[in-house]
Each structure stands twice: as structure tokens, then as C-alpha cells.
Design a protein around this motif. Structure first.
Motif, PDB file in Angstrom:
ATOM      1  N   PRO A 195     -14.883   3.161   3.430  1.00 39.10           N
ATOM      2  CA  PRO A 195     -15.282   2.954   1.845  1.00 39.10           C
ATOM      3  C   PRO A 195     -16.797   3.266   1.063  1.00 39.10           C
ATOM      4  O   PRO A 195     -16.707   3.426   0.406  1.00 39.10           O
ATOM      5  CB  PRO A 195     -14.002   1.963   1.620  1.00 39.10           C
ATOM      6  CG  PRO A 195     -13.960   1.136   2.518  1.00 39.10           C
ATOM      7  CD  PRO A 195     -14.248   2.431   3.764  1.00 39.10           C
ATOM      8  N   PHE A 252       2.252   2.022  -3.588  1.00 40.52           N
ATOM      9  CA  PHE A 252       1.211   2.532  -4.559  1.00 40.52           C
ATOM     10  C   PHE A 252       0.765   3.688  -3.661  1.00 40.52           C
ATOM     11  O   PHE A 252       0.280   5.041  -4.817  1.00 40.52           O
ATOM     12  CB  PHE A 252      -0.734   1.687  -3.272  1.00 40.52           C
ATOM     13  CG  PHE A 252      -1.607   1.403  -4.790  1.00 40.52           C
ATOM     14  CD1 PHE A 252      -1.241   0.505  -6.154  1.00 40.52           C
ATOM     15  CD2 PHE A 252      -2.300   2.302  -4.884  1.00 40.52           C
ATOM     16  CE1 PHE A 252      -2.268   1.074  -7.256  1.00 40.52           C
ATOM     17  CE2 PHE A 252      -3.623   2.469  -5.778  1.00 40.52           C
ATOM     18  CZ  PHE A 252      -3.278   1.684  -6.616  1.00 40.52           C
ATOM     19  N   LYS A 253       0.861   4.201  -2.807  1.00 44.06           N
ATOM     20  CA  LYS A 253       0.326   5.821  -2.325  1.00 44.06           C
ATOM     21  C   LYS A 253       1.214   6.300  -3.027  1.00 44.06           C
ATOM     22  O   LYS A 253       1.342   7.605  -3.151  1.00 44.06           O
ATOM     23  CB  LYS A 253       0.970   5.526  -0.298  1.00 44.06           C
ATOM     24  CG  LYS A 253      -0.753   5.397  -0.259  1.00 44.06           C
ATOM     25  CD  LYS A 253      -1.179   5.538   1.282  1.00 44.06           C
ATOM     26  CE  LYS A 253      -2.570   5.301   1.921  1.00 44.06           C
ATOM     27  NZ  LYS A 253      -2.798   5.774   3.556  1.00 44.06           N
ATOM     28  N   PHE A 257       0.333   6.506  -7.098  1.00 41.21           N
ATOM     29  CA  PHE A 257      -0.567   6.598  -6.926  1.00 41.21           C
ATOM     30  C   PHE A 257      -1.397   8.427  -6.152  1.00 41.21           C
ATOM     31  O   PHE A 257      -1.787   7.987  -5.040  1.00 41.21           O
ATOM     32  CB  PHE A 257      -1.583   6.013  -6.746  1.00 41.21           C
ATOM     33  CG  PHE A 257      -1.569   5.372  -8.442  1.00 41.21           C
ATOM     34  CD1 PHE A 257      -1.642   5.940  -9.354  1.00 41.21           C
ATOM     35  CD2 PHE A 257      -0.512   4.257  -7.897  1.00 41.21           C
ATOM     36  CE1 PHE A 257      -1.410   5.130 -11.076  1.00 41.21           C
ATOM     37  CE2 PHE A 257      -0.869   3.484  -9.776  1.00 41.21           C
ATOM     38  CZ  PHE A 257      -1.167   3.943 -10.399  1.00 41.21           C
ATOM     39  N   LYS A 258      -0.367   9.391  -6.200  1.00 37.55           N
ATOM     40  CA  LYS A 258      -0.199  10.630  -4.694  1.00 37.55           C
ATOM     41  C   LYS A 258      -1.917  11.260  -4.802  1.00 37.55           C
ATOM     42  O   LYS A 258      -1.754  11.416  -4.270  1.00 37.55           O
ATOM     43  CB  LYS A 258       0.693  11.575  -4.948  1.00 37.55           C
ATOM     44  CG  LYS A 258       2.089  10.920  -4.310  1.00 37.55           C
ATOM     45  CD  LYS A 258       3.485  12.054  -4.739  1.00 37.55           C
ATOM     46  CE  LYS A 258       4.835  10.791  -4.791  1.00 37.55           C
ATOM     47  NZ  LYS A 258       6.175  11.625  -5.043  1.00 37.55           N
ATOM     48  N   VAL A 268       0.811  -1.075   0.314  1.00 39.59           N
ATOM     49  CA  VAL A 268       0.483   0.212  -0.078  1.00 39.59           C
ATOM     50  C   VAL A 268       1.148   1.477  -0.144  1.00 39.59           C
ATOM     51  O   VAL A 268       0.882   2.081  -0.963  1.00 39.59           O
ATOM     52  CB  VAL A 268      -1.180   0.306   1.033  1.00 39.59           C
ATOM     53  CG1 VAL A 268      -2.032   1.811   1.179  1.00 39.59           C
ATOM     54  CG2 VAL A 268      -1.688  -1.285   0.816  1.00 39.59           C
ATOM     55  N   LEU A 326      -4.384   9.877  -5.159  1.00 41.68           N
ATOM     56  CA  LEU A 326      -5.985   8.677  -5.089  1.00 41.68           C
ATOM     57  C   LEU A 326      -5.520   9.528  -3.916  1.00 41.68           C
ATOM     58  O   LEU A 326      -4.563   9.151  -3.045  1.00 41.68           O
ATOM     59  CB  LEU A 326      -4.943   7.657  -5.086  1.00 41.68           C
ATOM     60  CG  LEU A 326      -5.669   7.409  -7.386  1.00 41.68           C
ATOM     61  CD1 LEU A 326      -5.167   6.241  -7.574  1.00 41.68           C
ATOM     62  CD2 LEU A 326      -6.608   7.851  -7.937  1.00 41.68           C
ATOM     63  N   ASP A 327      -7.212   8.516  -2.822  1.00 41.59           N
ATOM     64  CA  ASP A 327      -7.298   8.693  -1.706  1.00 41.59           C
ATOM     65  C   ASP A 327      -7.326   7.189  -1.538  1.00 41.59           C
ATOM     66  O   ASP A 327      -8.265   6.389  -2.243  1.00 41.59           O
ATOM     67  CB  ASP A 327      -8.557   9.282  -1.710  1.00 41.59           C
ATOM     68  CG  ASP A 327      -8.977   8.899   0.711  1.00 41.59           C
ATOM     69  OD1 ASP A 327      -8.356   8.502   1.280  1.00 41.59           O
ATOM     70  OD2 ASP A 327      -9.967   9.381   0.692  1.00 41.59           O
ATOM     71  N   ILE A 328      -6.049   6.712  -0.867  1.00 38.52           N
ATOM     72  CA  ILE A 328      -6.227   5.184  -0.912  1.00 38.52           C
ATOM     73  C   ILE A 328      -7.033   5.022   0.615  1.00 38.52           C
ATOM     74  O   ILE A 328      -5.738   5.109   1.827  1.00 38.52           O
ATOM     75  CB  ILE A 328      -5.071   4.776  -0.980  1.00 38.52           C
ATOM     76  CG1 ILE A 328      -4.496   5.346  -2.653  1.00 38.52           C
ATOM     77  CG2 ILE A 328      -4.947   2.820  -0.799  1.00 38.52           C
ATOM     78  CD1 ILE A 328      -3.193   4.414  -2.771  1.00 38.52           C
ATOM     79  N   ILE A 329      -7.518   3.680   1.033  1.00 35.48           N
ATOM     80  CA  ILE A 329      -8.172   3.219   2.356  1.00 35.48           C
ATOM     81  C   ILE A 329      -7.615   2.204   2.527  1.00 35.48           C
ATOM     82  O   ILE A 329      -8.159   0.775   1.757  1.00 35.48           O
ATOM     83  CB  ILE A 329      -9.771   3.186   2.580  1.00 35.48           C
ATOM     84  CG1 ILE A 329      -9.980   4.625   2.169  1.00 35.48           C
ATOM     85  CG2 ILE A 329     -10.004   3.167   3.367  1.00 35.48           C
ATOM     86  CD1 ILE A 329     -11.606   5.302   1.711  1.00 35.48           C
ATOM     87  N   GLU A 330      -7.056   2.058   3.547  1.00 30.39           N
ATOM     88  CA  GLU A 330      -6.620   0.670   4.336  1.00 30.39           C
ATOM     89  C   GLU A 330      -7.195   0.271   4.745  1.00 30.39           C
ATOM     90  O   GLU A 330      -7.785   0.522   6.311  1.00 30.39           O
ATOM     91  CB  GLU A 330      -5.090   0.535   4.520  1.00 30.39           C
ATOM     92  CG  GLU A 330      -3.644   1.372   3.903  1.00 30.39           C
ATOM     93  CD  GLU A 330      -2.089   1.235   5.049  1.00 30.39           C
ATOM     94  OE1 GLU A 330      -2.434   0.308   5.598  1.00 30.39           O
ATOM     95  OE2 GLU A 330      -1.710   2.745   4.777  1.00 30.39           O
TER      96      GLU A 330
END
Length: 149
Positions: A36, A13-14, A17-18, A10, A20-24
Motif C-alpha cells: 500500500p 468488500f471485494k 467493489f470489484k 474483505v 478496486l485494488d484492495i490490499i489485505e
């Protein structure tokens, strides 16, 4: 994050792709699952209303803040069909008004698109149910169309 090296993946990935709002999340540990769903619900609520034939209802459980029910229900359509007599029908209503103004019948393709929107709004079903016959005139604001049965 239920698998080995998930957190490291993750982070990579973060970094890539800075924007994007990535939720763990972890389904196994039941962690961070509501965020999410809330994001998806917010996107669905913002969908252009004239295209949606359903509405999103969110039921929150005050006893358990980690529990929400997302449910879709048929949207009540605002379509009115009026028999003016002499084989002439008038179609009006908020949903028809939106479809009318968003799809000007200036090309054959737009006519087909407008026809599809009227089908989605069940205008033809309502006309038939109220007794419209093939050849009857159907007025939709400034447009006059022939009913095809």
C-alpha cells in the motif's frame, strides 16, 4: 488482517467493489505493509508537478526489502526575478512559465488564481527582497502587473 472475521469482510468488500485494488495487510503480523505504501507513493509521484511545492523521495533499504522511507522535501523553485531598471522588473523561470500558461488571465477569478500561484511560488517575497516598491511594473511574459508592495 488483525481482527476476527476480517478476511471474510474483505471478501464481501471485494465482491461489492470489484474495480478496486484492495490490499489485505496486518500491522500486528507485519504482513503486506509495503504494497500500500508503494501504491500511495506511485500516486503521489504522478501528481501534476506544477502544483506540487514538494518532491517525494523514496529511500530503499537493500538489507531489508520490507523497509522504505517516504519523505517529502521542499521543491527548489525555478523563479528568476530581474531588475530591468526604471522601476521595471521581469519575472521568469520554469515554474512561473507553467503557472502563466495554465492560468490565462481572461477573467477576474483567473487573475486571483494566478496571483495565488505567484504567492505560492514566493514571487512577491523575492520581488520585495530584491527591492521592488509599490507601483513598480512587473513583467511576467506578456503580462504587465503593478507591484503592490
Amino acid at each position: 488482517m488483525d481482527i476476527d472475521n476480517a478476511h471474510e469482510n474483505v471478501l464481501k468488500f471485494k465482491a461489492k467493489f470489484k474495480n478496486l485494488d484492495i490490499i489485505e495487510t496486518s500491522g500486528l503480523l507485519n504482513q503486506n505493509l509495503i504494497k500500500p505504501l508503494d501504491k500511495i507513493g506511485n500516486v503521489l509521484i504522478k501528481i501534476n508537478d506544477d502544483k506540487a511545492l514538494w518532491e517525494l523521495y523514496i529511500q530503499e533499504n537493500n538489507d531489508n526489502p520490507n523497509y522504505k522511507v517516504y519523505e517529502y522535501q521542499e521543491k527548489e523553485l525555478d523563479v528568476n526575478v530581474i531588475n530591468l531598471g526604471n522601476e521595471i522588473w521581469k519575472v521568469e523561470g520554469k515554474d512561473v512559465f507553467i503557472a502563466y500558461h495554465k492560468t490565462p488571465i481572461s477573467t477576474y477569478d483567473n487573475l486571483l488564481l494566478f496571483n495565488k500561484k505567484l504567492q505560492d511560488l514566493k514571487v512577491f517575497d523575492i520581488l520585495r527582497a530584491k527591492g521592488a516598491q509599490p507601483g513598480d511594473m512587473v513583467k511576467i511574459f506578456e503580462y504587465e502587473l503593478e507591484c503592490d508592495g
